[in-house]
Design a protein around this motif. Structure first.
Motif, short mmCIF file in Angstrom:
data_model
loop_
_atom_site.label_atom_id
_atom_site.label_comp_id
_atom_site.label_asym_id
_atom_site.label_seq_id
_atom_site.Cartn_x
_atom_site.Cartn_y
_atom_site.Cartn_z
N LEU A 167 -2.55 10.36 4.35
CA LEU A 167 -1.36 10.92 3.71
C LEU A 167 -1.02 12.31 4.23
O LEU A 167 0.15 12.68 4.34
N HIS A 168 -2.03 13.10 4.58
CA HIS A 168 -1.78 14.49 4.93
C HIS A 168 -1.65 14.73 6.43
O HIS A 168 -1.13 15.75 6.83
N ARG A 169 -2.13 13.78 7.24
CA ARG A 169 -2.10 13.98 8.69
C ARG A 169 -0.68 13.78 9.21
O ARG A 169 -0.19 12.67 9.29
N GLU A 170 -0.01 14.86 9.51
CA GLU A 170 1.34 14.88 10.07
C GLU A 170 2.41 14.32 9.12
O GLU A 170 3.56 14.18 9.51
N LYS A 171 2.03 14.00 7.89
CA LYS A 171 3.00 13.52 6.88
C LYS A 171 3.83 12.35 7.39
O LYS A 171 5.02 12.22 7.07
N LEU A 172 3.25 11.52 8.20
CA LEU A 172 3.98 10.41 8.81
C LEU A 172 4.01 9.17 7.93
O LEU A 172 4.98 8.42 7.90
N VAL A 173 2.91 8.95 7.17
CA VAL A 173 2.76 7.73 6.38
C VAL A 173 3.32 7.95 4.98
O VAL A 173 3.06 8.97 4.33
N ASP A 174 4.08 6.96 4.52
CA ASP A 174 4.73 7.06 3.20
C ASP A 174 3.94 6.39 2.10
O ASP A 174 3.93 6.85 0.96
N ILE A 175 3.30 5.24 2.41
CA ILE A 175 2.53 4.55 1.38
C ILE A 175 1.16 4.17 1.92
O ILE A 175 0.99 3.89 3.11
N VAL A 176 0.18 4.17 1.02
CA VAL A 176 -1.19 3.76 1.32
C VAL A 176 -1.61 2.80 0.23
O VAL A 176 -1.53 3.12 -0.96
N ALA A 177 -2.09 1.61 0.62
CA ALA A 177 -2.50 0.59 -0.35
C ALA A 177 -3.80 -0.05 0.10
O ALA A 177 -3.89 -0.60 1.20
N GLY A 178 -4.80 0.01 -0.75
CA GLY A 178 -6.09 -0.62 -0.45
C GLY A 178 -6.02 -2.13 -0.60
O GLY A 178 -5.02 -2.69 -1.05
N PRO A 179 -7.10 -2.83 -0.24
CA PRO A 179 -7.11 -4.30 -0.25
C PRO A 179 -6.86 -4.92 -1.62
O PRO A 179 -6.45 -6.08 -1.70
N ASP A 180 -7.12 -4.17 -2.70
CA ASP A 180 -6.92 -4.72 -4.04
C ASP A 180 -5.61 -4.26 -4.67
O ASP A 180 -5.40 -4.47 -5.88
N ALA A 181 -4.73 -3.63 -3.90
CA ALA A 181 -3.51 -3.03 -4.46
C ALA A 181 -2.23 -3.67 -3.94
O ALA A 181 -1.15 -3.10 -4.09
N TYR A 182 -2.31 -4.85 -3.33
CA TYR A 182 -1.11 -5.44 -2.74
C TYR A 182 -0.07 -5.82 -3.78
O TYR A 182 1.13 -5.82 -3.50
N ARG A 183 -0.49 -6.14 -5.00
CA ARG A 183 0.49 -6.44 -6.05
C ARG A 183 1.37 -5.22 -6.34
O ARG A 183 2.48 -5.36 -6.85
N ASP A 184 0.85 -4.05 -6.05
CA ASP A 184 1.56 -2.81 -6.35
C ASP A 184 2.52 -2.40 -5.24
O ASP A 184 3.20 -1.37 -5.36
N LEU A 185 2.59 -3.16 -4.16
CA LEU A 185 3.43 -2.77 -3.02
C LEU A 185 4.89 -2.55 -3.38
O LEU A 185 5.49 -1.57 -2.93
N PRO A 186 5.55 -3.44 -4.16
CA PRO A 186 6.96 -3.18 -4.49
C PRO A 186 7.16 -1.83 -5.19
O PRO A 186 8.11 -1.11 -4.88
N ARG A 187 6.26 -1.47 -6.11
CA ARG A 187 6.39 -0.17 -6.79
C ARG A 187 6.14 0.98 -5.83
O ARG A 187 6.87 1.98 -5.83
N LEU A 188 5.11 0.85 -4.99
CA LEU A 188 4.82 1.91 -4.03
C LEU A 188 6.00 2.14 -3.09
O LEU A 188 6.35 3.28 -2.78
#
Length: 556
Positions: A167-188
């Motif tokens: 998240l902090h390296r160059e502020k390039l990535v907007d979302i991070v989701a672990g293997p158990d968080a795919y259901r949360d992708l629409p909200r993220l």
């Protein structure tokens, strides 16, 4: 539970939020004119809700929405790195996003969202993602200049392991989701649309995505992967998987059988059952399952954890899956050698559609190194199991593990020579943070020695694999056709029962069913091929006839 508690501490809040603003530290809430921000001073006060309500009442024109700006209407580009579990995770993630209105694209330039499904098992795997992000940085900069938003997400094991750095390296990535968080992708993604970074790397004790039927990314394919369990309890000292994918939990058998039936109806001819420790499967979803007998380990094997009693075991699942479609091949990966009780091996021998091929990860041929790895067996116990299974074998090996001596290395060389694997996956050791080896052992084998030992293992493996494959020259092999050869449109390729690639001419052949007309083999057909040559990776031959799995088994 220790692993679960650590995961909770590391994961952060379920709902992403900015760090408290300076005023909140003093008063428990944001002060006048302050807004929650990450680091640094509070932002100056901006327009409030009444400002926009006045504008709407006065009939001010509304800005046109940017392409892909509405949550659930953008185009998603997915890239997969690493193991077959990540391939399956990609299909799960896409099934969730598709249900929420997203569209799929294979064109990177037209994507509104780019998601990378990542691997953390070795440093090289993570470096590939960092390199890819550098390429995407230029694309995102062009989009920002054109005022066309682009959201980039990191999913999977690397997201779980390196959330803060990503998240902090160059502020390039907007979302991070672990293997158990795919259901949360629409909200993220909805949070990311507002310009904030969003993350969910909570590990779960029960998430198996059992109710989500993955959307097969290779539409019309002849093979498919079916995830049956997630996580791993083995805690091998070198392995990051328990820390990125959590504790073992298994899907209910009913949901697995439903998915396999669906794939059979779609024409899929080979299913691979997937799991980090696939043959430790244990379905505890029904009360009546919990009175089942305790699991039985392979002779001479042990675990570092106390086995959980009850539940329907892997032998029961394998039995049920193999009964669904007699013309569908069944494979499974990746197993642990400890979980091969006799009933599993007996099923493999009895059922014509369970492939007579096993992945039997050894990791080392030295008992001393195996103990340091916490593998739960000796060299002698492993060799006894190899002689007991009597099938085609593949394996994993690590070169240069902590404390490995030249004598240890030579024992691994001799194991490769003694067993003669058909397929091998060999890597130099890469120390991972959080593992037992990281905390207790020294990564004391120099990089140049690791490289040299790995090259030696690869050379020996190829020699033995070529020797093993050459024994099939002159024999007839049943091949499941997967499609045209990549090197020649006049040839087809597929895999035999032992999972070895077989290449043969795309020619007219007879049909064993007895029809007089000649046919050309199509993807999904079984073809009997006479092997004419072999090397360490591939068999070549001439097609004899089109047949079926059942008919071929009856003839042999």
């Amino acid at each position: 539970m220790l692993l679960w508690r650590r995961a909770l501490r590391a994961a952060g809040p379920l709902r992403p939020a900015a760090a408290p603003c300076p005023g909140a530290a003093r008063r428990g809430r944001c002060g006048p004119g302050e807004r929650p921000v990450g680091r640094g001073a509070a932002l100056p006060a901006g327009p409030d809700l009444r400002h926009f309500l006045r504008g709407a009442a006065a009939g001010e024109p509304r800005p046109e929405p940017q392409p892909g700006s509405a949550p659930g209407t953008g185009k998603v580009y997915l890239e997969t790195y690493g193991c077959q579990m990540n391939v399956n995770d990609t299909e799960i993630a896409w099934a969730i996003l598709q249900k929420n209105g997203y569209m799929r694209t294979k064109d990177l330039d037209e994507a509104d969202v780019i998601l990378l499904v990542t691997c953390s098992v070795r440093e090289k795997a993570e470096q590939a993602i960092w390199n890819r992000l550098q390429h995407l940085k230029a694309l995102k900069a062009r989009r920002q200049q054109a005022r066309v938003p682009l959201r980039i997400g990191i999913l999977g094991c690397m997201a779980e392991r390196l959330k803060e750095e990503i998240l902090h390296r160059e502020k390039l990535v907007d979302i991070v989701a672990g293997p158990d968080a795919y259901r949360d992708l629409p909200r993220l993604l909805a949070v990311a649309e507002s310009g904030q970074q969003a993350a969910n790397v909570l590990l779960s004790l029960d998430e198996t995505y059992a109710d989500i039927l993955p959307v097969q990314t290779s539409a019309g394919g002849t093979t498919a992967f079916v995830s049956i369990m997630r996580g791993c309890d083995n805690m091998c000292s070198y392995c990051i998987v328990p820390f990125t994918r959590g504790r073992e939990r298994s899907r209910p058998i009913a949901s697995i059988l439903q998915e396999v039936r669906m794939l059979s109806d779609q024409g899929v001819k080979e299913v691979t059952l997937l799991g980090q420790n696939v043959n430790s499967f244990q379905d505890m979803s029904e009360v009546q399952f919990q009175s089942a007998a305790a699991p039985v380990l392979s002779r001479g094997f042990s675990t570092v954890y106390k086995a959980k009693p009850g539940g329907l075991r892997f032998a029961h699942l394998l039995d049920q899956v193999s009964r669904i479609a007699p013309e569908m091949r069944i494979r499974f990966t990746s197993p642990h050698p400890k979980d091969f009780p006799d009933e599993v091996l007996q099923l493999i021998q009895e059922r014509h559609n369970i492939c007579k091929q096993l992945h039997l990860p050894a990791q080392s041929g030295s008992t001393r190194v195996l103990e340091a790895m916490r593998r739960g067996y000796t060299r002698e116990a492993y060799i006894e199991l190899v002689h007991h299974v009597r099938v085609s074998l593949s394996s994993d090996f690590i070169a240069g593990f902590c404390g490995e001596t030249e004598e240890d290395h030579q024992q691994t060389v001799s194991l490769l020579q003694e067993v003669g694997y058909n397929v091998g996956f060999l890597f130099a050791y890469s120390m991972r943070q959080k593992t037992r080896a990281y905390h207790r052992l020294q990564d004391d084998v120099p990089a140049d020695i690791k490289k040299r030992r790995l090259e030696e293992l690869i050379t020996v493996f190829r020699e033995e694999a070529a020797r093993a494959n050459e024994t099939m020259v002159g024999q007839s092999q049943l091949v499941l056709v997967e499609g045209p050869s990549k090197r020649s449109v006049s040839e087809l390729y597929g895999r035999n029962d032992g999972n070895i690639k077989v290449i043969f001419p795309d020619a007219e052949i007879e049909d064993a069913a007895g029809c007089k007309a000649l046919v050309r083999a199509q993807p999904g057909d079984y073809v009997l091929v006479k092997v004419t040559s072999a090397n360490s990776q591939t068999l070549k031959g001439v097609p004899l006839c089109r047949t079926t799995l059942s008919r071929s088994a009856a003839c042999h």
